[in-house]
Design a protein around this motif. Structure first.
Motif, PDB file in Angstrom:
ATOM      1  N   ILE A 158       2.806 -10.369  10.103  1.00 18.64           N
ATOM      2  CA  ILE A 158       1.778  -9.476   9.562  1.00 18.64           C
ATOM      3  C   ILE A 158       2.187  -8.958   8.188  1.00 18.64           C
ATOM      4  O   ILE A 158       3.156  -8.196   8.043  1.00 18.64           O
ATOM      5  N   PHE A 159       1.448  -9.375   7.177  1.00 18.29           N
ATOM      6  CA  PHE A 159       1.635  -8.835   5.830  1.00 18.29           C
ATOM      7  C   PHE A 159       0.775  -7.574   5.703  1.00 18.29           C
ATOM      8  O   PHE A 159      -0.287  -7.470   6.324  1.00 18.29           O
ATOM      9  N   PRO A 160       1.229  -6.579   4.915  1.00 19.80           N
ATOM     10  CA  PRO A 160       0.602  -5.241   4.969  1.00 19.80           C
ATOM     11  C   PRO A 160      -0.864  -5.193   4.581  1.00 19.80           C
ATOM     12  O   PRO A 160      -1.580  -4.281   5.009  1.00 19.80           O
ATOM     13  N   GLN A 161      -1.345  -6.174   3.777  1.00 18.26           N
ATOM     14  CA  GLN A 161      -2.742  -6.113   3.368  1.00 18.26           C
ATOM     15  C   GLN A 161      -3.696  -6.624   4.438  1.00 18.26           C
ATOM     16  O   GLN A 161      -4.908  -6.381   4.358  1.00 18.26           O
ATOM     17  N   VAL A 162      -3.199  -7.315   5.450  1.00 21.44           N
ATOM     18  CA  VAL A 162      -4.084  -7.966   6.425  1.00 21.44           C
ATOM     19  C   VAL A 162      -4.802  -6.938   7.300  1.00 21.44           C
ATOM     20  O   VAL A 162      -6.023  -6.992   7.486  1.00 21.44           O
ATOM     21  N   TYR A 163      -4.037  -5.989   7.850  1.00 21.05           N
ATOM     22  CA  TYR A 163      -4.632  -4.958   8.709  1.00 21.05           C
ATOM     23  C   TYR A 163      -4.432  -3.553   8.143  1.00 21.05           C
ATOM     24  O   TYR A 163      -4.651  -2.571   8.856  1.00 21.05           O
ATOM     25  N   HIS A 177       1.743   5.233  -4.070  1.00 17.36           N
ATOM     26  CA  HIS A 177       3.191   5.139  -4.267  1.00 17.36           C
ATOM     27  C   HIS A 177       3.472   4.159  -5.405  1.00 17.36           C
ATOM     28  O   HIS A 177       4.013   3.084  -5.206  1.00 17.36           O
ATOM     29  N   GLN A 178       3.088   4.537  -6.634  1.00 17.25           N
ATOM     30  CA  GLN A 178       3.267   3.609  -7.747  1.00 17.25           C
ATOM     31  C   GLN A 178       4.737   3.313  -8.001  1.00 17.25           C
ATOM     32  O   GLN A 178       5.088   2.278  -8.584  1.00 17.25           O
ATOM     33  N   ASN A 179       5.626   4.221  -7.580  1.00 20.18           N
ATOM     34  CA  ASN A 179       7.051   4.058  -7.840  1.00 20.18           C
ATOM     35  C   ASN A 179       7.779   3.302  -6.738  1.00 20.18           C
ATOM     36  O   ASN A 179       9.006   3.310  -6.696  1.00 20.18           O
ATOM     37  N   VAL A 180       7.033   2.675  -5.836  1.00 18.21           N
ATOM     38  CA  VAL A 180       7.674   1.909  -4.774  1.00 18.21           C
ATOM     39  C   VAL A 180       8.536   0.820  -5.397  1.00 18.21           C
ATOM     40  O   VAL A 180       8.138   0.142  -6.347  1.00 18.21           O
ATOM     41  N   TYR A 181       9.746   0.667  -4.870  1.00 16.77           N
ATOM     42  CA  TYR A 181      10.696  -0.285  -5.445  1.00 16.77           C
ATOM     43  C   TYR A 181      10.580  -1.627  -4.746  1.00 16.77           C
ATOM     44  O   TYR A 181      10.786  -1.742  -3.532  1.00 16.77           O
ATOM     45  N   ARG A 225       5.734   1.213   2.581  1.00 17.24           N
ATOM     46  CA  ARG A 225       4.555   2.076   2.462  1.00 17.24           C
ATOM     47  C   ARG A 225       4.837   3.501   2.927  1.00 17.24           C
ATOM     48  O   ARG A 225       4.116   4.428   2.548  1.00 17.24           O
ATOM     49  N   LYS A 226       5.872   3.680   3.757  1.00 17.54           N
ATOM     50  CA  LYS A 226       6.219   5.050   4.145  1.00 17.54           C
ATOM     51  C   LYS A 226       7.512   5.520   3.490  1.00 17.54           C
ATOM     52  O   LYS A 226       7.867   6.691   3.576  1.00 17.54           O
ATOM     53  N   ASP A 227       8.238   4.592   2.864  1.00 18.52           N
ATOM     54  CA  ASP A 227       9.488   4.944   2.185  1.00 18.52           C
ATOM     55  C   ASP A 227       9.583   4.121   0.911  1.00 18.52           C
ATOM     56  O   ASP A 227       9.939   2.942   0.932  1.00 18.52           O
ATOM     57  N   ILE A 277       1.151  -6.576  -3.328  1.00 15.84           N
ATOM     58  CA  ILE A 277       1.789  -5.489  -4.087  1.00 15.84           C
ATOM     59  C   ILE A 277       0.938  -4.224  -4.015  1.00 15.84           C
ATOM     60  O   ILE A 277       1.457  -3.119  -3.823  1.00 15.84           O
ATOM     61  N   ALA A 278      -0.376  -4.378  -4.122  1.00 19.27           N
ATOM     62  CA  ALA A 278      -1.270  -3.207  -4.043  1.00 19.27           C
ATOM     63  C   ALA A 278      -1.154  -2.532  -2.688  1.00 19.27           C
ATOM     64  O   ALA A 278      -1.141  -1.291  -2.593  1.00 19.27           O
ATOM     65  N   ALA A 279      -1.058  -3.333  -1.613  1.00 15.99           N
ATOM     66  CA  ALA A 279      -0.918  -2.768  -0.263  1.00 15.99           C
ATOM     67  C   ALA A 279       0.395  -2.015  -0.131  1.00 15.99           C
ATOM     68  O   ALA A 279       0.453  -0.939   0.481  1.00 15.99           O
ATOM     69  N   CYS A 280       1.475  -2.569  -0.696  1.00 14.18           N
ATOM     70  CA  CYS A 280       2.781  -1.900  -0.637  1.00 14.18           C
ATOM     71  C   CYS A 280       2.765  -0.560  -1.362  1.00 14.18           C
ATOM     72  O   CYS A 280       3.533   0.352  -1.028  1.00 14.18           O
TER      73      CYS A 280
END
Length: 474
Positions: A292-297, A2-6, A203-205, A29-32
């Protein structure tokens, strides 16, 4: 990707300020920008985890355990032909498609396996992932009050409860701030998965943050403080509350919990979630919360706090105008008559923890644990509708089959895949067997999918409209 994630610049500045020293912004940012791994939760009201794993293997699904939920799995499946949501296993309620991190609040609520709850409140319940998870943890016993403020989302909530075979729920449609005054100290456990700014959902929107602003975060946090106070009032002394969000800001998370502690002092105790699952310490805060930050799990961003109410506090006073309650409790004689007829016609027994209530020609089954609340609060739907009365007796309803039948009853018909597709599309079926008489439990792959009625050589379809599907079925 999702490179276009805002991701607004101010948001990234806020995250950088609160990111633990063990983490870095480039990984965040990479996880997002990575799509979420798809995950599911096995519905143990319908099937055991072991049995589901066998089904999954036959279907070619690769499952990896979610560490904080014994029933949760990340799943890899070929959805090019049939999406997971249109598989027979999903439509019969054997599993729920649920983001892995959203399984954590209920796991935290039931962290102490020695505790059982007779009355639980899910304050913001739709679409029903956590509600159905709670019901499974309760084993359909006690009462689960599932509230949803948005009227349009209540329909979705009910459809998921119905699909998953939940029978101990009472639904309501109110602003969660009413519970503290209307039902003070009624619940042993409360889940408040609070409405939030949704910072963890990118990550889903990819557009989830398009309307984000610091001002909106502060505004939402004020609402959350009202909700957590209401939830605390509704909680019995000694009870447990879990507060959770799918956002990352400390204003909507830690500060809301500290507001509760400031407001009620020694009545509030934060209970650590350090030992909720192996690796939990990677996301634990000094208070024992999970941030929980998205990159952790490799999941959504999330926040979970477990809070104990140590003593009673004075509840808000309210003036109640409920109107006349439209149900009448069945006499012992009538309840026994209904139980005998159900046993005679479908070989199904009424559960001991329920009672029969009547409204006009409708027959309902309410959880016994709900009865103390009936004169105190207005619910939009309670328990399950089991029958309609008519001149010759009772006309049994769909949820009789999906919540009470085992599938081992004599009056059951196992459909072929072609007939099962027709059934889920709301059509009558004509099984290639000797016709029977009266109501019949309908199965597919030995899973109960509904209740029909023999009319000549066809089975009349009894599937509720909200569960009818019209395309791309298994």
């Amino acid at each position: 990707m999702h490179q276009n994630v805002y991701l607004p610049a101010q948001f990234l500045t806020e995250i950088e300020a609160i990111l633990p020293s063990s983490l870095n912004m480039s990984d965040f940012i990479a996880a997002c920008q990575r799509p979420l791994r798809k995950s599911i939760r096995v519905n143990t009201l319908k099937i055991s985890v072991a049995e589901f794993l066998e089904r999954a293997e036959k279907n070619g699904w690769a499952l990896s355990p979610v560490p904080w939920c014994n029933e949760g799995f990340w799943i890899e499946a070929d959805e090019s032909v049939v999406p997971l949501g249109n598989t027979a296993e999903h439509m019969t309620g054997l599993f729920y498609i649920q983001e892995a991190s959203s399984m954590m609040p209920v796991s935290a609520l039931f962290q102490d396996e020695s505790e059982s709850y007779a009355a639980v409140l899910d304050m913001a319940a739709a679409p029903g992932s956590k509600t159905t998870q709670i019901a499974a943890k309760m084993g359909n016993e006690g009462v689960l009050v599932a509230n949803e403020f948005s009227a349009s989302r209540v329909k979705v909530l009910h459809a998921n409860i119905e699909r998953c075979g939940v029978r101990n729920a009472a639904l309501s449609n109110f602003d969660g701030r009413v519970f503290g005054g209307w039902l003070p100290e009624q619940f042993e456990a409360v889940l408040i998965d609070a409405p939030c700014s949704g910072e963890g959902t990118v990550r889903k929107d990819a557009d989830a943050m398009k309307n984000w602003s610091k001002d909106s975060v502060i505004s939402i946090a004020e609402t959350q403080k009202d909700l957590i106070e209401s939830a605390f009032h509704a909680l019995k002394p000694g009870g447990v509350m879990v507060y959770s969000t799918c956002t990352l800001s400390i204003e909507e998370n830690q500060q809301v919990c500290h507001h509760l502690k400031t407001t009620f002092g020694d009545a509030v105790e934060f209970e650590s979630l350090t030992h909720l699952f192996p690796g939990a310490e990677k996301a634990i805060t000094e208070e024992g919360f999970l941030h929980i930050f998205p990159q952790v799990y490799d999941c959504e961003g999330f926040f979970v706090a477990r809070i104990r109410k140590l003593s009673s506090v004075e509840s808000p006073s309210v003036k109640k105008r409920l109107g006349k309650f439209p149900f009448t409790k069945a006499t012992v004689k009538i309840q026994q008559e209904i139980a005998d007829e159900l046993e005679k016609t479908l070989h199904i027994s009424l559960p001991n923890e329920s009672s029969v209530w009547l409204r006009d020609n409708d027959v309902w089954l309410f959880p016994l644990a709900l009865e103390p609340m009936l004169g105190e609060f207005r619910f939009s739907r309670m328990g399950i509708k089991i029958a309609e009365t008519h001149k010759k007796g009772y006309r049994w309803q769909h949820q009789i089959a999906t919540t009470l039948a085992t599938g081992q009853e004599e009056c059951a018909v196992n459909l072929t895949i072609e007939d099962a597709r027709e059934w889920f599309m709301g059509r009558d079926v004509r099984p290639n067997i000797t016709p029977g008489k009266g109501e019949v439990i309908v199965k597919f792959n030995d899973d109960v999918i509904g209740l029909g009625k023999w009319v000549g050589n066809r089975i009349k379809n009894g599937l509720p409209r909200e569960l009818v599907r019209d395309k791309n079925l298994f």
